[in-house]
Design an enzyme around this catalytic site. Structure first.
Site, PDB file in Angstrom:
ATOM      1  N   GLY A  20       0.826  -1.211   0.000  1.00 51.76           N
ATOM      2  CA  GLY A  20       0.000   0.000   0.000  1.00 51.76           C
ATOM      3  C   GLY A  20       0.853   1.250   0.000  1.00 51.76           C
ATOM      4  O   GLY A  20       1.658   1.460   0.909  1.00 51.76           O
ATOM      5  N   GLY A  22      -0.373   4.407   0.060  1.00 46.44           N
ATOM      6  CA  GLY A  22      -1.208   5.548   0.460  1.00 46.44           C
ATOM      7  C   GLY A  22      -0.383   6.431   1.380  1.00 46.44           C
ATOM      8  O   GLY A  22       0.855   6.361   1.397  1.00 46.44           O
ATOM      9  N   PHE A  23      -1.055   7.268   2.163  1.00 49.73           N
ATOM     10  CA  PHE A  23      -0.319   8.173   3.055  1.00 49.73           C
ATOM     11  C   PHE A  23       0.660   7.409   3.939  1.00 49.73           C
ATOM     12  O   PHE A  23       1.813   7.813   4.098  1.00 49.73           O
ATOM     13  CB  PHE A  23      -1.298   8.938   3.966  1.00 49.73           C
ATOM     14  CG  PHE A  23      -2.077  10.024   3.273  1.00 49.73           C
ATOM     15  CD1 PHE A  23      -1.605  10.631   2.127  1.00 49.73           C
ATOM     16  CD2 PHE A  23      -3.290  10.448   3.778  1.00 49.73           C
ATOM     17  CE1 PHE A  23      -2.316  11.640   1.491  1.00 49.73           C
ATOM     18  CE2 PHE A  23      -4.017  11.451   3.157  1.00 49.73           C
ATOM     19  CZ  PHE A  23      -3.529  12.053   2.016  1.00 49.73           C
ATOM     20  N   GLU A 179     -18.377  18.184   2.131  1.00 48.30           N
ATOM     21  CA  GLU A 179     -17.662  18.797   0.993  1.00 48.30           C
ATOM     22  C   GLU A 179     -18.389  18.502  -0.319  1.00 48.30           C
ATOM     23  O   GLU A 179     -18.566  19.382  -1.158  1.00 48.30           O
ATOM     24  CB  GLU A 179     -16.241  18.229   0.896  1.00 48.30           C
ATOM     25  CG  GLU A 179     -15.285  18.813   1.915  1.00 48.30           C
ATOM     26  CD  GLU A 179     -13.950  18.069   1.948  1.00 48.30           C
ATOM     27  OE1 GLU A 179     -12.991  18.638   2.469  1.00 48.30           O
ATOM     28  OE2 GLU A 179     -13.856  16.915   1.462  1.00 48.30           O
TER      29      GLU A 179
HETATM   30  C1  LIG Z   1     -13.094  11.012  -0.050  1.00 43.27           C
HETATM   31  C2  LIG Z   1     -12.115  11.052   1.104  1.00 43.27           C
HETATM   32  C3  LIG Z   1     -11.763  12.284   1.660  1.00 43.27           C
HETATM   33  C4  LIG Z   1     -10.861  12.337   2.718  1.00 43.27           C
HETATM   34  N1  LIG Z   1     -10.527  13.564   3.236  1.00 43.27           N
HETATM   35  C5  LIG Z   1      -9.617  13.639   4.228  1.00 43.27           C
HETATM   36  C6  LIG Z   1      -9.191  14.893   4.756  1.00 43.27           C
HETATM   37  O1  LIG Z   1      -9.642  15.954   4.305  1.00 43.27           O
HETATM   38  N2  LIG Z   1      -8.276  14.909   5.767  1.00 43.27           N
HETATM   39  C7  LIG Z   1      -7.755  13.738   6.263  1.00 43.27           C
HETATM   40  O2  LIG Z   1      -6.910  13.796   7.168  1.00 43.27           O
HETATM   41  N3  LIG Z   1      -8.145  12.538   5.794  1.00 43.27           N
HETATM   42  C8  LIG Z   1      -9.045  12.459   4.800  1.00 43.27           C
HETATM   43  N4  LIG Z   1      -9.430  11.230   4.317  1.00 43.27           N
HETATM   44  C9  LIG Z   1      -8.893  10.038   4.945  1.00 43.27           C
HETATM   45  C10 LIG Z   1      -7.484   9.732   4.456  1.00 43.27           C
HETATM   46  O3  LIG Z   1      -7.439   9.793   3.044  1.00 43.27           O
HETATM   47  C11 LIG Z   1      -7.118   8.335   4.955  1.00 43.27           C
HETATM   48  O4  LIG Z   1      -7.148   8.371   6.371  1.00 43.27           O
HETATM   49  C12 LIG Z   1      -5.741   7.942   4.492  1.00 43.27           C
HETATM   50  O5  LIG Z   1      -5.695   7.899   3.091  1.00 43.27           O
HETATM   51  C13 LIG Z   1      -5.380   6.584   5.071  1.00 43.27           C
HETATM   52  O6  LIG Z   1      -4.066   6.309   4.667  1.00 43.27           O
HETATM   53  P1  LIG Z   1      -3.574   4.817   4.450  1.00 43.27           P
HETATM   54  O7  LIG Z   1      -2.167   4.902   3.936  1.00 43.27           O
HETATM   55  O8  LIG Z   1      -3.842   4.045   5.684  1.00 43.27           O
HETATM   56  O9  LIG Z   1      -4.515   4.184   3.330  1.00 43.27           O
HETATM   57  P2  LIG Z   1      -4.802   4.682   1.845  1.00 43.27           P
HETATM   58  O10 LIG Z   1      -4.397   6.100   1.630  1.00 43.27           O
HETATM   59  O11 LIG Z   1      -6.195   4.283   1.544  1.00 43.27           O
HETATM   60  O12 LIG Z   1      -3.807   3.804   0.981  1.00 43.27           O
HETATM   61  C14 LIG Z   1      -3.953   2.423   0.820  1.00 43.27           C
HETATM   62  C15 LIG Z   1      -3.195   2.012  -0.424  1.00 43.27           C
HETATM   63  O13 LIG Z   1      -3.164   0.598  -0.460  1.00 43.27           O
HETATM   64  C16 LIG Z   1      -3.392   0.152  -1.790  1.00 43.27           C
HETATM   65  N5  LIG Z   1      -3.954  -1.179  -1.682  1.00 43.27           N
HETATM   66  C17 LIG Z   1      -5.118  -1.563  -1.109  1.00 43.27           C
HETATM   67  N6  LIG Z   1      -5.254  -2.897  -1.150  1.00 43.27           N
HETATM   68  C18 LIG Z   1      -4.141  -3.368  -1.780  1.00 43.27           C
HETATM   69  C19 LIG Z   1      -3.691  -4.676  -2.127  1.00 43.27           C
HETATM   70  N7  LIG Z   1      -4.397  -5.779  -1.822  1.00 43.27           N
HETATM   71  N8  LIG Z   1      -2.499  -4.801  -2.762  1.00 43.27           N
HETATM   72  C20 LIG Z   1      -1.766  -3.708  -3.065  1.00 43.27           C
HETATM   73  N9  LIG Z   1      -2.145  -2.450  -2.760  1.00 43.27           N
HETATM   74  C21 LIG Z   1      -3.317  -2.282  -2.115  1.00 43.27           C
HETATM   75  C22 LIG Z   1      -4.351   1.182  -2.373  1.00 43.27           C
HETATM   76  O14 LIG Z   1      -4.256   1.212  -3.789  1.00 43.27           O
HETATM   77  C23 LIG Z   1      -3.843   2.480  -1.723  1.00 43.27           C
HETATM   78  O15 LIG Z   1      -2.892   3.133  -2.530  1.00 43.27           O
HETATM   79  C24 LIG Z   1     -10.313  11.135   3.241  1.00 43.27           C
HETATM   80  C25 LIG Z   1     -10.673   9.906   2.685  1.00 43.27           C
HETATM   81  C26 LIG Z   1     -11.550   9.859   1.617  1.00 43.27           C
HETATM   82  C27 LIG Z   1     -11.930   8.522   1.005  1.00 43.27           C
END
Ligand SMILES: Cc1cc2nc3c(=O)[nH]c(=O)nc-3n(C[C@H](O)[C@H](O)[C@H](O)COP(=O)(O)OP(=O)(O)OC[C@H]3O[C@@H](n4cnc5c(N)ncnc54)[C@H](O)[C@@H]3O)c2cc1C
Length: 256
Positions: A20, A22-23, A179
């Site tokens: 993953g 993501g952030f 939003e």
């Molecule tokens: C519409 C929306 C608006 C938001 N607005 C805000 C905001 O204004 N402020 C804020 O603080 N937070 C906001 N958030 C929340 C924030 O985006 C999440 O808390 C954050 O992205 C979580 O980070 P993460 O790295 O845990 O997961 P994610 O950012 O979701 O990243 C997960 C990654 O894992 C990858 N992945 C998933 N499954 C697999 C797999 N099986 N194999 C390989 N790769 C995989 C995905 O492609 C993705 O790139 C928002 C969320 C959404 C949906």
């Protein structure tokens, strides 16, 4: 797949596999640049998605390229960090192996950073008929759906049938719902009447439904009230303490 992932650099360093980008996963991989670990960062897409601005893509305020960043560019000249586009499928803990759609990879440490998915609270119809917004492609799908509905609505004489194609119901009064409702109302009030002069946008409702007693429940009471007042000034219909029970693709059913 039961083949090892080919062409990974052979480094005699402990290997951290991060699933993953993501952030969380991306930040970790960047922090580990030039450290004494081999880092393999995997994501099912080869781009990072900036989720907080999905609503702008959904409402045509931004193009997808403005909120998607190529992951490979982040890891130029980082010999200990390698990115690979792959979807994680299962883990064999006894062998320290992660299986993906393009092969398996062995790890010393495995980090799961795959984020979260939309929670439908077990409601199957809603899962099938509504549109989530957890990826750039889903945000684009919302945009295309709205625009194609108006293109269809122009050709429909029956007002009730036309309204059904124009109304937007957003479920969930957290930051994303607030939003999105605001952006949809601005489009309805300012943009759509110019693009579709034959449609009467007084017929288009933007409804925001929230099960709890206020908007922005995770924030201060003042923020919730301000958001409500502002959305109401844009003529968003807000339904608080209202739980959605079902959606058949045409009617949203409210729990009584
Ligand atoms: C519409 C929306 C608006 C938001 N607005 C805000 C905001 O204004 N402020 C804020 O603080 N937070 C906001 N958030 C929340 C924030 O985006 C999440 O808390 C954050 O992205 C979580 O980070 P993460 O790295 O845990 O997961 P994610 O950012 O979701 O990243 C997960 C990654 O894992 C990858 N992945 C998933 N499954 C697999 C797999 N099986 N194999 C390989 N790769 C995989 C995905 O492609 C993705 O790139 C928002 C969320 C959404 C949906």
């Amino acid at each position: 797949m039961d083949q090892p992932l080919p062409n990974l650099p052979e480094l005699s360093l402990p290997r951290i596999v991060v699933i993953g980008a993501g952030f969380a996963g991306l930040k970790l991989a960047r922090k580990l640049k030039n450290k004494n670990y081999q880092v393999i960062l995997l994501d099912k897409n080869n781009y990072h998605q900036f989720q907080p601005l999905f609503y702008q893509v959904a409402t045509a305020g931004l193009e997808p390229s403005a909120i998607s960043f190529p992951l490979r560019k982040v890891f130029h000249n980082t010999p200990n960090v390698t990115f690979r586009m792959a979807e994680a499928q299962r883990i064999d803990q006894s062998q320290n192996r992660l299986y993906t759609d393009i092969g398996y990879i062995e790890y010393d440490y495995l980090i799961l950073a795959m984020g979260a998915d939309t929670n439908y609270f077990g409601m199957k119809n809603i899962m099938e008929n509504s549109i989530p917004m957890k990826s750039v492609s889903e945000a684009l799908f919302i945009r295309n759906k709205i625009i194609s509905n108006y293109e269809r609505a122009i050709n429909i004489a029956d007002i009730e049938k036309r309204k059904a194609l124009m109304n937007v119901v957003i479920v969930g009064g957290g930051p994303t719902g607030v939003e999105l409702a605001g952006a949809m109302a601005e489009l309805r009030n300012e943009v759509f009447p110019k693009d579709y002069p034959q449609l009467n946008f007084h017929n288009m409702k933007v409804v925001l439904i929230e099960a709890g007693p206020s908007l922005l429940a995770g924030m201060s009471a003042t923020s919730g009230l301000k958001a409500k007042e502002y959305l109401e000034s844009l003529k968003v219909e807000i339904m608080l303490q209202t739980a959605v029970e079902d959606y058949d693709g045409l009617n949203v059913i409210i729990k009584r």
